[in-house]
Design a protein around this motif. Structure first.
Motif, short mmCIF file in Angstrom:
data_model
loop_
_atom_site.label_atom_id
_atom_site.label_comp_id
_atom_site.label_asym_id
_atom_site.label_seq_id
_atom_site.Cartn_x
_atom_site.Cartn_y
_atom_site.Cartn_z
N UNK B 35 -76.84 -17.39 -34.61
CA UNK B 35 -75.92 -18.51 -34.59
C UNK B 35 -76.39 -19.63 -33.67
N UNK B 36 -75.72 -20.75 -33.81
CA UNK B 36 -75.93 -21.91 -32.96
C UNK B 36 -74.60 -22.26 -32.29
N UNK B 94 -77.68 -24.40 -28.22
CA UNK B 94 -78.21 -23.07 -27.94
C UNK B 94 -78.26 -22.25 -29.22
N UNK B 98 -76.80 -11.82 -32.19
CA UNK B 98 -75.77 -10.80 -32.10
C UNK B 98 -74.40 -11.39 -32.26
N UNK B 99 -73.46 -10.53 -32.63
CA UNK B 99 -72.08 -11.00 -32.71
C UNK B 99 -71.66 -11.59 -31.37
N UNK B 100 -70.99 -12.72 -31.42
CA UNK B 100 -70.52 -13.49 -30.25
C UNK B 100 -71.61 -13.69 -29.20
N UNK B 101 -72.88 -13.73 -29.63
CA UNK B 101 -73.97 -13.98 -28.70
C UNK B 101 -74.27 -12.82 -27.80
N UNK B 102 -73.91 -11.63 -28.22
CA UNK B 102 -74.00 -10.46 -27.37
C UNK B 102 -75.42 -10.00 -27.06
N UNK B 103 -76.39 -10.39 -27.88
CA UNK B 103 -77.76 -9.93 -27.65
C UNK B 103 -78.60 -10.90 -26.83
N UNK B 105 -79.15 -15.42 -25.53
CA UNK B 105 -79.11 -16.85 -25.81
C UNK B 105 -80.45 -17.46 -25.44
N UNK B 106 -80.83 -18.53 -26.12
CA UNK B 106 -81.98 -19.30 -25.72
C UNK B 106 -81.62 -20.22 -24.57
N UNK B 107 -82.63 -20.86 -23.96
CA UNK B 107 -82.37 -21.77 -22.83
C UNK B 107 -81.72 -23.08 -23.23
#
Lengths: 114, 115
Positions: B35-36, B94, B98-103, B105-107
């Motif tokens: 995702x973004x 960003x 993963x779901x809800x960014x769980x895995x 994030x990029x910088x």
């Protein structure tokens, strides 16, 4: 969309003291079939992406210091930093993931050292 | 180790288009929710677009079809094509896994829409 509201917007706490941040969701994020609250807490330091601290309202992610704890259920949640350290200065966000995409964040709480 | 790196941000004039890229290592873009999200002045953190491993795409309603998410499995990279940009689209973008960014994030990459 579920609206997430945090309080306060700003918090100044002395080193070693407790910091408490509240988060209220516009509707319950407790899923009755599994009794789980679909609520996460993130920490964001300047110039960095958000860092996931807690999922399921109270489960610390691996590597997160145990001075961070989450509590609450349904619509009212709390992030507690039991003894504030200098490295904890950041903005903290709650986020619900109860709904399908898009999930929603609170507006953030800025924590600084008094 | 999960690693995501965004590229493609910059200064763009209102009405212009831009494509952001997110290069992924440590897992595959077709095996997770990707995702973004963006963070703009006065808008806070908000999810923008995402897709599941089966390719199902999701967008936030207010984008009104201006943004498109896609992926290149051979490059293990996914993209955000943005068009008809306005000043309200200014912010740090960003990519997340993963779901809800769980895995992870990029910088982030900064997009500035201004004349």
């Amino acid at each position: 969309d579920i609206v997430m509201t945090q309080s306060p917007d700003y918090l100044a706490v002395s080193l070693g003291e407790r910091a408490t941040i509240n988060c209220k969701s516009g509707q319950s994020v407790l899923y009755s079939s599994n009794n789980k609250n679909y609520l996460a807490w993130y920490q964001q330091k300047p110039g960095q992406p958000p860092k996931l601290l807690i999922t399921w309202a109270s489960t610390r992610k691996s590597g997160v210091p145990d001075r961070f704890s989450g509590s609450g259920s349904g619509t009212d949640f709390t992030l507690t930093i039991s003894s504030l350290q200098a490295e904890d200065v950041a903005v903290y966000y709650c986020q619900q993931y109860y709904t399908t995409f898009p999930w929603t964040f609170g507006q953030g709480t800025k924590v600084e050292v008094k | 180790e999960v690693r995501l790196v965004e590229t493609g941000g910059g200064l763009i004039q209102p009405g212009g288009s831009l494509r952001l890229s997110c290069a992924v290592s440590g897992f595959t873009v077709d095996g997770n929710f990707m995702s973004w999200a963006r963070q703009g002045p006065g808008r806070g953190l908000e999810w923008v677009a995402g897709f599941y491993s089966d390719g199902t795409e999701y967008y936030v309603d207010f984008l009104k079809g201006r943004f498109t998410i896609s992926r290149d499995i051979s490059k293990n990279t996914f993209y955000l094509q943005m068009s008809s940009l306005t000043a309200d689209d200014t912010g740090v973008y960003y990519c997340a896994a993963g779901d809800w960014g769980s895995l992870g994030w990029g910088p982030g990459t900064l997009v500035t829409v201004s004349s």
